[in-house]
Scaffold this active site. Sequence first.
Site, short mmCIF file in Angstrom:
data_model
loop_
_atom_site.label_atom_id
_atom_site.label_comp_id
_atom_site.label_asym_id
_atom_site.label_seq_id
_atom_site.Cartn_x
_atom_site.Cartn_y
_atom_site.Cartn_z
N ARG A 76 3.70 20.42 -22.53
CA ARG A 76 4.80 19.45 -22.63
C ARG A 76 5.66 19.36 -21.39
NH1 ARG A 76 4.87 21.51 -27.81
NH2 ARG A 76 3.89 20.07 -29.27
N LYS A 102 6.69 7.96 -10.91
CA LYS A 102 5.61 7.41 -11.74
C LYS A 102 4.39 8.30 -11.56
CE LYS A 102 6.58 2.43 -11.69
NZ LYS A 102 6.03 1.12 -11.26
N GLU A 111 2.98 -0.99 2.93
CA GLU A 111 4.14 -0.67 2.08
C GLU A 111 5.41 -0.55 2.94
OE1 GLU A 111 3.56 -0.92 -1.03
OE2 GLU A 111 1.47 -0.29 -1.35
N LYS A 147 12.95 2.61 -0.76
CA LYS A 147 12.41 2.85 -2.10
C LYS A 147 13.41 3.61 -2.96
CE LYS A 147 8.79 3.88 -5.14
NZ LYS A 147 7.39 4.05 -5.43
N GLU A 194 12.29 0.45 -14.18
CA GLU A 194 11.72 -0.87 -13.92
C GLU A 194 12.10 -1.92 -14.96
OE1 GLU A 194 7.84 -0.59 -12.23
OE2 GLU A 194 7.47 -2.74 -12.38
N ARG A 210 13.66 -2.99 -9.73
CA ARG A 210 12.48 -2.24 -9.25
C ARG A 210 11.24 -3.13 -9.12
NH1 ARG A 210 10.83 4.01 -10.81
NH2 ARG A 210 8.97 4.11 -9.53
N ASN A 237 7.15 -4.72 -6.22
CA ASN A 237 5.87 -5.38 -6.45
C ASN A 237 5.64 -6.57 -5.53
OD1 ASN A 237 4.68 -3.92 -8.66
ND2 ASN A 237 6.41 -4.62 -9.86
N HIS A 292 2.27 -7.72 -4.46
CA HIS A 292 1.32 -7.01 -5.32
C HIS A 292 0.73 -7.88 -6.43
CE1 HIS A 292 2.74 -3.59 -3.10
NE2 HIS A 292 1.96 -2.75 -3.77
N HIS A 307 -2.90 -7.49 -5.74
CA HIS A 307 -3.75 -6.74 -6.68
C HIS A 307 -4.97 -7.56 -7.09
CE1 HIS A 307 -0.75 -3.52 -8.20
NE2 HIS A 307 -1.61 -3.01 -7.35
N HIS A 359 -5.94 -0.85 -0.35
CA HIS A 359 -4.79 -1.39 -1.07
C HIS A 359 -3.88 -2.14 -0.10
CE1 HIS A 359 -1.57 -1.59 -3.99
NE2 HIS A 359 -0.75 -1.03 -3.12
N1 NAD Z 1 3.15 6.63 -8.34
C1 NAD Z 1 3.46 5.54 -7.68
O1 NAD Z 1 4.58 5.04 -7.72
C2 NAD Z 1 2.41 4.92 -6.79
C3 NAD Z 1 2.78 3.97 -5.84
C4 NAD Z 1 1.80 3.45 -5.02
C5 NAD Z 1 0.49 3.87 -5.14
N2 NAD Z 1 0.16 4.79 -6.08
C6 NAD Z 1 -1.22 5.27 -6.21
O2 NAD Z 1 -1.57 5.95 -5.02
C7 NAD Z 1 -2.99 5.88 -4.87
C8 NAD Z 1 -3.30 5.53 -3.44
O3 NAD Z 1 -2.77 6.53 -2.61
P1 NAD Z 1 -3.40 6.84 -1.18
O4 NAD Z 1 -3.53 5.59 -0.41
O5 NAD Z 1 -2.63 7.97 -0.62
O6 NAD Z 1 -4.90 7.24 -1.55
P2 NAD Z 1 -5.71 8.61 -1.63
O7 NAD Z 1 -4.93 9.66 -2.28
O8 NAD Z 1 -7.02 8.26 -2.19
O9 NAD Z 1 -5.88 9.00 -0.08
C9 NAD Z 1 -6.64 8.17 0.76
C10 NAD Z 1 -7.77 8.94 1.45
O10 NAD Z 1 -7.23 9.73 2.51
C11 NAD Z 1 -7.61 11.10 2.36
N3 NAD Z 1 -6.52 11.88 2.94
C12 NAD Z 1 -5.29 12.04 2.41
N4 NAD Z 1 -4.49 12.66 3.28
C13 NAD Z 1 -5.22 12.90 4.39
C14 NAD Z 1 -4.92 13.50 5.65
N5 NAD Z 1 -3.69 13.89 5.92
N6 NAD Z 1 -5.91 13.61 6.54
C15 NAD Z 1 -7.17 13.12 6.26
N7 NAD Z 1 -7.49 12.53 5.10
C16 NAD Z 1 -6.52 12.42 4.18
C17 NAD Z 1 -7.84 11.26 0.90
O11 NAD Z 1 -8.68 12.35 0.62
C18 NAD Z 1 -8.49 9.92 0.55
O12 NAD Z 1 -9.85 9.94 0.91
C19 NAD Z 1 -3.50 4.87 -5.87
O13 NAD Z 1 -4.12 5.55 -6.93
C20 NAD Z 1 -2.23 4.18 -6.36
O14 NAD Z 1 -2.33 3.75 -7.70
C21 NAD Z 1 1.10 5.32 -6.89
ZN ZN Z 2 1.32 -0.84 -3.18
#
Ligand code: NAD
Ligand code: ZN
Length: 345
Positions: free
Chosen positions: A116, A138, A180, A211, A221, A225, A229, A232, A236, A251
């Site tokens: 939990r 999130k 972003e 942010k 949101e 907030r 988007n 997006h 998306h 992305h």
């Molecule tokens: N929680 C939220 O508010 C929020 C907001 C935006 C996006 N997201 C989520 O975030 C995700 C995308 O995040 P991302 O773009 O970081 O993707 P990711 O975590 O897949 O990382 C991208 C790639 O880079 C590699 N990598 C990461 N750090 C590295 C480093 N320092 N050196 C070498 N390689 C590295 C990872 O292994 C991966 O292959 C999506 O799932 C999206 O839904 C969440």
């Molecule tokens: Zn985004």
Amino acid sequence: MNADFRLDPDCDIFVGDLAATFPAWLAARHYSQVLLLTDTHCARHCLPVFFEKSKLPAHTPAAVIVAGESEKNISTCMAVWDAMRQHKLDRKALVINLGGGVVGDLGGFCAATWKRGMDFVQVPTTLLSMTDAAVGGKTGIDFEGLKNVVGVFQQPRAVFADPVFLKTLPAREQRSGMAEVIKHAFIGDLALLDDLDNMDAAALRRSIAVKVRVVQEDPLERGLRMLLNYGHSIGHAIESYFLDTDAPLTHGEAIAIGMVLESWAAGAANTAMVQATCARHFAHVPLPAAAEPRLWELLQQDKKNEAGAVRMALPGEQPFSLRLIELDRERLQAALTHYRSAPQA
Ligand SMILES: NC(=O)c1ccc[n+]([C@@H]2O[C@H](COP(=O)([O-])OP(=O)(O)OC[C@H]3O[C@@H](n4cnc5c(N)ncnc54)[C@H](O)[C@@H]3O)[C@@H](O)[C@H]2O)c1
Ligand SMILES: [Zn+2]
């Protein structure tokens, strides 16, 4: 030790060298145990740096998931929960998520649901996760092809955003995060546009500040907030469309197109500037005319829609102001035609 931001009374955000903050932060708390969660790429590129800076011993228990968005699912959660069980984590333990948005979202969700809820911290390693995913509370996973549909709002205890990790980030991933930062610039701080090629701690701080301000005003949101988007709705749809082709977009590549198209479709006053900024950092992507019906279909599934109308969230004329605009199909078609005809815009 002063945090750069306090998102919530219990969530401090530190930007810069984590060696200067993390060890003292951890020592001041008395966690029963620590579990590191990372992915295969970060285990190689980030973990050695993290051990050196955090002063955690190299034998700290760690769970390593396979890198990639396709791993952000319930099976991976089960593997992580299993690691928690094997290491006998109690509710006084701490999970450290070292990685990009996938590790942060999934690790946060696993920690928020284990017994939990136990504490976790985010140590983001991508530009996208430093300025976006790790900030705001999130957490969640994808399910049956739907992105982020299972999850909870849960703030980490702290975020440590150290630009050192960007050194090993592949250029395409770096650019993905840049979208972003561009979004944050147009939401509330145009000076960020000068920082795009040099995301040091000061630049990260400026981007995170945008942010943080939006999330603080609207944590769950209900209104403002939605501004996050921007780009997006159409972005998306474009991301999903290209996911089914042999040349998927990141992305950020999709969101950059989304910002241009949404601004144009909404007749925003700064459309030319948005276009010029995105064109400077992102290659023009050919969008086939045949994509339009599928894009429209995808847009109709967007979470922000109400009563069947497709809605987009755009920045208003004042910093930190929100405009909600309805998009109809003709306008989408016109925006796509415009984008297609203006590759160098
Ligand atoms: N929680 C939220 O508010 C929020 C907001 C935006 C996006 N997201 C989520 O975030 C995700 C995308 O995040 P991302 O773009 O970081 O993707 P990711 O975590 O897949 O990382 C991208 C790639 O880079 C590699 N990598 C990461 N750090 C590295 C480093 N320092 N050196 C070498 N390689 C590295 C990872 O292994 C991966 O292959 C999506 O799932 C999206 O839904 C969440
Ligand atoms: Zn985004």
